[in-house]
Design an enzyme around this catalytic site. Sequence first.
Site, PDB file in Angstrom:
ATOM      1  CE  LYS A   1      -1.266   7.244  -3.560  1.00  0.00           C
ATOM      2  NZ  LYS A   1      -2.031   6.511  -2.548  1.00  0.00           N
TER       3      LYS A   1
ATOM      4  CG  ASP B   1      -1.641   1.278   1.457  1.00  0.00           C
ATOM      5  OD1 ASP B   1      -1.685   2.101   0.521  1.00  0.00           O
ATOM      6  OD2 ASP B   1      -2.181   1.467   2.567  1.00  0.00           O
TER       7      ASP B   1
ATOM      8  CD  GLU C   1      -4.737   3.802  -2.422  1.00  0.00           C
ATOM      9  OE1 GLU C   1      -5.539   4.650  -1.989  1.00  0.00           O
ATOM     10  OE2 GLU C   1      -3.563   4.068  -2.709  1.00  0.00           O
TER      11      GLU C   1
ATOM     12  CG  ASP D   1      -9.487   4.375   0.505  1.00  0.00           C
ATOM     13  OD1 ASP D   1      -8.998   5.010   1.458  1.00  0.00           O
ATOM     14  OD2 ASP D   1      -8.798   3.757  -0.324  1.00  0.00           O
TER      15      ASP D   1
END
Lengths: 355, 567
Positions: free
Chosen positions: B68, B6, B145, B168
């Site tokens: 990211k 992850d 994800e 999420d």
Amino acid sequence: MNDAIWDRLQIAATRDEASIRRAYAVQLKRIDPEAEPARFIALRHAFEQARAFARAWPDDDEAAPFDASDTDAEIAPDGPAIATEVPDRIPEPAWAPAPLVAAAPTWMADVDAIERLIWSDTPAADIRDELIARTTQILHDPAMLSIAHAAEIERWAIDIAIDGMPRSDALLILAADHFDWVATAERWDCPPRIREVMKRYWDIGWVQSLERDGRADERFDEVYALALLRDPSLPPRSGPAAMVAALLGVIRRHHPTALHDVSPAAVTAWDAYLTRRDARWYRRAGRWLLSLSPAAWYDRRQPGTQAILARIWQYLVWTIGGAAFLFLCLVLIAIGPIGWVAAYNMMSHRSGYRS
Amino acid sequence: MIVGIDLGTTNSAVACFRNGAPELIPNALGELLTPSAVSLADDGQLLVGRPARDRQSTHPAQTATVFKRLMGTGRTTQLGRHTYLPEDLSALVLASLKRDAEAYLGAAVTHAVITVPAYFNDRQRKATRRAGEIAGFTVDRLINEPTAAALAYGIHDRQDREPFLVFDLGGGTFDVSVVEVFDGVVEVRASAGDNRLGGEDFNDVVMRLARETIDPADGLAGGARADRFEAVWRAAAERCRRTLSEAEEALFRIVWDGKEHVATLTAHAFEAAAEPLLHRLRDPVLRSLRDGGLRSDSLSDIVLVGGATRMPIVRRAVTRLFGRFPNASLHPDHAVALGAAVQAGLKARDAALEEVRLTDVCPFTLGVAAADHDTFGNLHHDVFVPIIERNSVVPLSRSHGFQTIVDRQTKIQFQIYQGEARRASDNVLLDTVEVVVPPRPAGEVRADVRFSYDASGLLEVDVTIPITQQTFQRVVSEGDGDADTLDARRSALAALKIHPREAAPNAAAMARAERCYESFLGDQRERIGQMVMAFQAVLDRQEPHAIADLRRELEAMLDAMEGERFL
């Protein structure tokens, strides 16, 4: 129904969605979707076709209509248990919000009142304020925080905005801003109903901009023509006919729903007048001349691309035709009254009337 | 061995599938989460993870975080003398996770399944894949994800589930997926998301609120030290936000220029200020439900994942959206990594997963730009024609026919776009394919465009001209991802000095002590200072036992001062 689909799923044709799903699951485990994408694509296609078949024609043999909860219970005996478990058994957490909706939902009364207003005989100007107040109340109701309720209200607003046009305009604008239909209309998959609503939304904006720019010189023609189209008591006449014709063209082509904002009686009267006007011989001749132009020829092959060439041709026809007419007048003046009599005598002599 | 990773905005984690269950792998510090942070130490070595994160407020110019969010943009970050692409920084984190996994499993780890936000576009996905390759992995698969979280949730008791929704909200991205489980098939029905919404945005809200009370005139930050100030401020905001998750009010406290500034924030003020962010949660939820063909009341469950869903204001917003309480039973930080490990097990054909299959969707629309006539005969250019519609099950293959629009046209250009806007140029341009056609009158030449999209998100475009029987084929370009540049980048990264793994706990303790030194005043600061000097002394003498003892003592003292620490 194609047999290949059922062969792929390896079951007999059925309308039972649960057994289709089970067959798909069994077949899916026999293949590796990543290693054999072609087989997966074929299987998935068969599954989707079969499911669409089952959904379009629910089983006729059953006495009751197709009931999703029945089949679900069959495949997942503990399915409903999960669903009920969540809200009831979990003790209320510390971050629990205050009770969401008051005992009697106030929005229902507002919805009823709005529907009654829109279908009543009260003039549109008089219902406007109440419409705005009630719509605002509905849109800012705490219940709107729930997406299920918001979706319900959105559907209702779309329906009433379209069916009640143009009396529902105030509601339409408030709802469009609240649900951000402007952004939705920018997407390729915008639902047609929302597109229809948004057409009206933009047309309202266009009409309002005309009203606002009432004094601007560059839009004088449009503003004047709009005033004429709104007042059925003024009879059509030749002076502003070109302006009105242009505005009607713009409305019909680009702002069709703006027809709601002008007087239907005036539009009918003007349409009749413009048809009569177009039928006169010199206008027909002018159109014939225009149709000879290379631009018109090009336009027939590639529609809508050569407007500039058409303009140039129109200009040429007017100048050359005008010059020829002026030349004739000058000749007539130059030869004088005696010449006119002489010419008249010559023509009558040749035609032999006086012999 | 395939591991599942992850790769998060704030934290990353690695997990493997062993003995029929997914299992998280601890890092060198014995922790399950590794902060996604990279920092250049004074001795020229690179620190990754917790120590780098602690250096964020003391050495902001030498530290990179939240990279990211830059993935796929090509914006570089400068640390010391080197400049790094976001994928290089991600590769450093991935390489550190790789070392952790190898140390834990005692074997070489070469293959990985890496997670990406469902709403990452093609460029961002390719950048992530490159990062994995630079770190020395063979990236078997990129997995969304929320799909990973659904996999972790969906298979743990192996029973069928009605459609449920995975919500999420991570550090930097927000994703929603609607998932269904039947007969061992985990089927994603729809995904939607917002690439630029996450916990970091809530930190910004806290920063703004605190700035209004402490420093309304913006006079504290001075020129060259602006980024340092920003970093200190952000760290304080994070701490304050975490306290607000448990208490009704929290102290926002920073030390700047030897002076302490304090502001009290209430949960209520925070909620009011965060309202616009909470409002942005609605749209993806609505879209995923609409695409999945579901009503919100037919969902069997709402599963929360991602660190930011710990915030009570987010939970309240979710409760209001759905009119019921969400399910917070999954560990918000671990679920995604565990799901990635399950996918790795699937990929490795683990016997325990023989009866499990996962089908995912392509979360965005892929199509080409075309010209079209409207009902009045006007020609419109730049119209987006979708070929693969969003939320179709992958892998799949779809085709669409096009005609020439001009007489004697000799070529057709297909611009391949990804996105949802009606105007093609408002979408993301992926590639351009140009095909040669025989000159004929307009509309007589036809071109069939076929898009094939595989489970890892690789798009292949074929254009066939039936008249000439010609076929043009193109795998949508990988950007600068060709083998040579990848190798060059890999060796460049290998040449960097990475802080040794065994010494990681010491580096972490030191970085934390330095950060604490700056955020306390008076007696406490003096005590930390003395402790750091003593610790430095034993480090220099290299006495393993003394180092371990003193480090424990130092950490105990910092724990006592700071309260419970966070990542």
